[in-house]
Design an enzyme around this catalytic site. Structure first.
Site, PDB file in Angstrom:
ATOM      1  N   ASN A 247       0.879  -1.170   0.000  1.00  0.00           N
ATOM      2  CA  ASN A 247       0.000   0.000   0.000  1.00  0.00           C
ATOM      3  C   ASN A 247       0.920   1.226   0.000  1.00  0.00           C
ATOM      4  O   ASN A 247       1.453   1.611   1.041  1.00  0.00           O
ATOM      5  CB  ASN A 247      -0.883  -0.053   1.252  1.00  0.00           C
ATOM      6  CG  ASN A 247      -1.850   1.111   1.322  1.00  0.00           C
ATOM      7  OD1 ASN A 247      -1.759   2.049   0.520  1.00  0.00           O
ATOM      8  ND2 ASN A 247      -2.745   1.076   2.279  1.00  0.00           N
TER       9      ASN A 247
ATOM     10  N   ARG B  31      -2.470  -1.993  -3.580  1.00  0.00           N
ATOM     11  CA  ARG B  31      -3.674  -1.171  -3.422  1.00  0.00           C
ATOM     12  C   ARG B  31      -3.567   0.007  -4.393  1.00  0.00           C
ATOM     13  O   ARG B  31      -2.556   0.725  -4.390  1.00  0.00           O
ATOM     14  CB  ARG B  31      -3.764  -0.649  -1.999  1.00  0.00           C
ATOM     15  CG  ARG B  31      -4.904   0.314  -1.832  1.00  0.00           C
ATOM     16  CD  ARG B  31      -4.916   0.921  -0.463  1.00  0.00           C
ATOM     17  NE  ARG B  31      -6.070   1.782  -0.331  1.00  0.00           N
ATOM     18  CZ  ARG B  31      -6.050   2.962   0.280  1.00  0.00           C
ATOM     19  NH1 ARG B  31      -4.944   3.407   0.831  1.00  0.00           N
ATOM     20  NH2 ARG B  31      -7.137   3.673   0.357  1.00  0.00           N
TER      21      ARG B  31
ATOM     22  N   ARG C  42     -11.934  15.747   7.237  1.00  0.00           N
ATOM     23  CA  ARG C  42     -12.710  16.161   6.054  1.00  0.00           C
ATOM     24  C   ARG C  42     -14.143  16.496   6.442  1.00  0.00           C
ATOM     25  O   ARG C  42     -14.733  15.836   7.306  1.00  0.00           O
ATOM     26  CB  ARG C  42     -12.746  15.027   5.020  1.00  0.00           C
ATOM     27  CG  ARG C  42     -11.400  14.755   4.403  1.00  0.00           C
ATOM     28  CD  ARG C  42     -11.449  13.561   3.458  1.00  0.00           C
ATOM     29  NE  ARG C  42     -10.312  12.703   3.698  1.00  0.00           N
ATOM     30  CZ  ARG C  42     -10.280  11.392   3.498  1.00  0.00           C
ATOM     31  NH1 ARG C  42     -11.338  10.773   3.010  1.00  0.00           N
ATOM     32  NH2 ARG C  42      -9.209  10.693   3.766  1.00  0.00           N
TER      33      ARG C  42
ATOM     34  N   GLY D 154     -11.421   1.883  12.585  1.00  0.00           N
ATOM     35  CA  GLY D 154     -10.995   2.324  13.924  1.00  0.00           C
ATOM     36  C   GLY D 154     -12.102   2.787  14.839  1.00  0.00           C
ATOM     37  O   GLY D 154     -12.237   2.301  15.970  1.00  0.00           O
TER      38      GLY D 154
ATOM     39  N   GLU E  51      -8.214  -4.929   5.116  1.00  0.00           N
ATOM     40  CA  GLU E  51      -8.050  -4.606   3.695  1.00  0.00           C
ATOM     41  C   GLU E  51      -6.883  -5.366   3.081  1.00  0.00           C
ATOM     42  O   GLU E  51      -6.950  -5.797   1.930  1.00  0.00           O
ATOM     43  CB  GLU E  51      -7.863  -3.086   3.540  1.00  0.00           C
ATOM     44  CG  GLU E  51      -9.158  -2.350   3.839  1.00  0.00           C
ATOM     45  CD  GLU E  51      -9.002  -0.843   3.959  1.00  0.00           C
ATOM     46  OE1 GLU E  51      -8.706  -0.367   5.069  1.00  0.00           O
ATOM     47  OE2 GLU E  51      -9.168  -0.154   2.948  1.00  0.00           O
TER      48      GLU E  51
HETATM   49  P1  AMP Z   1      -8.537   3.854  10.918  1.00  0.00           P
HETATM   50  O1  AMP Z   1      -8.474   4.953   9.895  1.00  0.00           O
HETATM   51  O2  AMP Z   1      -9.499   2.764  10.583  1.00  0.00           O
HETATM   52  O3  AMP Z   1      -7.178   3.330  11.306  1.00  0.00           O
HETATM   53  O4  AMP Z   1      -9.135   4.532  12.252  1.00  0.00           O
HETATM   54  C1  AMP Z   1      -8.387   5.482  12.970  1.00  0.00           C
HETATM   55  C2  AMP Z   1      -9.271   6.169  13.971  1.00  0.00           C
HETATM   56  O5  AMP Z   1      -9.928   5.194  14.811  1.00  0.00           O
HETATM   57  C3  AMP Z   1      -8.517   7.038  14.956  1.00  0.00           C
HETATM   58  O6  AMP Z   1      -8.345   8.341  14.439  1.00  0.00           O
HETATM   59  C4  AMP Z   1      -9.422   7.047  16.159  1.00  0.00           C
HETATM   60  O7  AMP Z   1     -10.297   8.153  16.065  1.00  0.00           O
HETATM   61  C5  AMP Z   1     -10.249   5.813  16.043  1.00  0.00           C
HETATM   62  N1  AMP Z   1     -10.025   4.864  17.142  1.00  0.00           N
HETATM   63  C6  AMP Z   1      -9.064   3.929  17.239  1.00  0.00           C
HETATM   64  N2  AMP Z   1      -9.171   3.262  18.412  1.00  0.00           N
HETATM   65  C7  AMP Z   1     -10.217   3.806  19.077  1.00  0.00           C
HETATM   66  C8  AMP Z   1     -10.841   3.567  20.349  1.00  0.00           C
HETATM   67  N3  AMP Z   1     -10.411   2.625  21.185  1.00  0.00           N
HETATM   68  N4  AMP Z   1     -11.913   4.325  20.664  1.00  0.00           N
HETATM   69  C9  AMP Z   1     -12.370   5.280  19.836  1.00  0.00           C
HETATM   70  N5  AMP Z   1     -11.829   5.543  18.631  1.00  0.00           N
HETATM   71  C10 AMP Z   1     -10.766   4.820  18.253  1.00  0.00           C
END
Ligand code: AMP
Length: 403
Positions: free
Chosen positions: A12, A95, A245, A334, A388
């Site tokens: 990626n 990707r 965003r 996340g 992914e």
């Molecule tokens: P991703 O882009 O899927 O990696 O998601 C990243 C986002 O997930 C981070 O910016 C956090 O806002 C959120 N996140 C990760 N762990 C937690 C958690 N335990 N509780 C709430 N939000 C989380």
């Protein structure tokens, strides 16, 4: 591909980073994972995690470009006996963010495919050039090995025209390839299949609303395994409120800012993509920090949360209506996988639609797909961790195995 070859390297490539995973598709084991970041900048570093979560290794300050970064990745893999020259390596899966209307499926890369990905650069000026750099470098390292492009947009190419077209002057839209393409498709595809499995249903008979809530966020309506609508559009800016965003706004906000705030197109682009969403509203884009601040009584954090949840609710309602019958609402990425308060707030008050969350099940922390709706609920609510890289590896391996 030799009969023994069962490994797939997933790459990626971003503008200044490369994430990678080496997977064995026979055992579904992750053999190595890693990341090179700040390529071409000061403080560049590679973090490599070998088999079975063995001790992490780190290298710093030596990656002038993607070629140097990938050479270092190849060396780290070799040190673990997993080199790119191994006969067990079946393919490299890349990707690629934008496949436009040209790529509806994962595709074995040749010169013609590279030319077409290049032609799509105006639609993804930040991402496709970086993806191309990664592909070209990997092809130089292993010119004889099949390399496969897996597109973020591909899953959404099943959207009907009435969902994909904007109500713009048709000639102008066509001349500039303006339509809704959607993104995060690899995740929506993986999660849709995993959710159908969790429900014990055939994906072809399952209707889902998938909410991919990460730093970027998108919703999709999936009917019988195919996407019929999604919240991201020409670019990943449309739709839900995201980390940085804005998601949906009145397009006239842009002209207003250009006419009244003296901003040019680049500045508005920057504002909407990097300084809006949660970070613009309250100064934080991490949902954990926002929840902490809400508990401390921070009014801006509370309002940011409320705006985020309200937008989610609007898409839930819209996609419920688009699908007519919904088997499950599925949370992933996340925020979706971890933030129980977001899941609870998004579904509160929707009992009339058959949507309910069981507080105890919602509080469970797990890496496994799980239901969080009460037994016997009319519509299931599920949390399904996305993967992914595994999906890219699956699609890559399926394609090269079939050749
Ligand atoms: P991703 O882009 O899927 O990696 O998601 C990243 C986002 O997930 C981070 O910016 C956090 O806002 C959120 N996140 C990760 N762990 C937690 C958690 N335990 N509780 C709430 N939000 C989380």
């Amino acid at each position: 591909m030799t009969a023994a070859a069962s490994r797939v390297l997933v790459l990626n490539s971003g503008s200044s980073s490369v994430k990678y995973q080496l997977l064995d598709m026979r055992t579904l084991q992750r053999l190595a994972t890693g990341l090179v970041e700040r390529i071409g900048e000061e403080g560049a570093r590679l973090v490599h995690t070998p088999l079975n979560g063995g001790a992490e290794r780190e290298r710093t300050g030596e990656f002038a470009d993607h070629a140097a970064a990938l050479r270092a990745v190849a060396e780290e893999l070799s040190a673990d006996g997993l080199g790119l020259d191994s006969p067990e390596l079946a393919a490299i899966g890349h990707r690629v963010v934008h496949g436009g209307l040209s790529f509806t499926e994962p595709t074995v890369i040749d010169e013609e495919v590279l030319t077409e990905i290049e032609r799509l650069v105006p639609l993804a000026p930040l991402h496709n050039p970086a993806n191309l750099l990664g592909i070209r470098t990997a092809r130089e390292l292993r010119p004889d090995l099949p390399q496969v492009a897996v597109f973020d947009t591909a899953f959404h190419t099943t959207m009907p025209e009435y969902a994909a077209r904007y109500a713009l002057d048709a000639k102008t839209a066509d001349a500039h390839r303006i339509r809704r393409y959607g993104f995060h498709g690899t995740s929506h595809a993986f999660v849709s299949r995993a959710a159908a499995a969790l429900l014990g249903k055939d994906p072809g008979e399952t209707n889902l609303i998938v909410l991919h809530l990460g730093n970027g966020a998108s919703a999709s309506a999936v009917r019988g395994g195919s996407c019929v609508d999604t919240s991201m559009g020409l670019t990943p800016l449309e739709g839900l409120v995201m980390g940085t965003r804005s998601g949906d706004i009145d397009p006239a906000v842009i002209f207003h800012l250009m006419r009244n705030a003296g901003m040019d197109a680049g500045e508005v682009d920057d504002l909407l993509n990097k300084r809006s969403g949660l970070i613009g509203l309250c100064g934080a884009n991490d949902m954990r920090e926002i929840q902490r601040r809400i508990e401390e009584g921070d009014a801006a954090a509370r309002l940011a949360f409320e705006i985020y949840v309200h937008r989610l609710k609007k898409y839930l309602g819209a996609y419920y209506a688009v699908l007519g019958r919904v088997d499950a609402v599925v949370f992933t990425a996340g925020v979706g996988e971890n933030a129980a308060p977001v899941r609870e707030a998004a579904l509160s008050g929707l009992e009339g639609l058959g949507l309910e969350v069981d507080a105890e099940l919602n509080a469970v922390r797990s890496k496994e797909p799980r239901l969080i709706s009460p037994a016997g609920a009319r519509v299931a609510v599920a949390v399904v961790p996305t993967d992914e890289e595994l999906e890219i590896a699956h699609q890559t391996y399926a394609l090269v195995s079939a050749e």
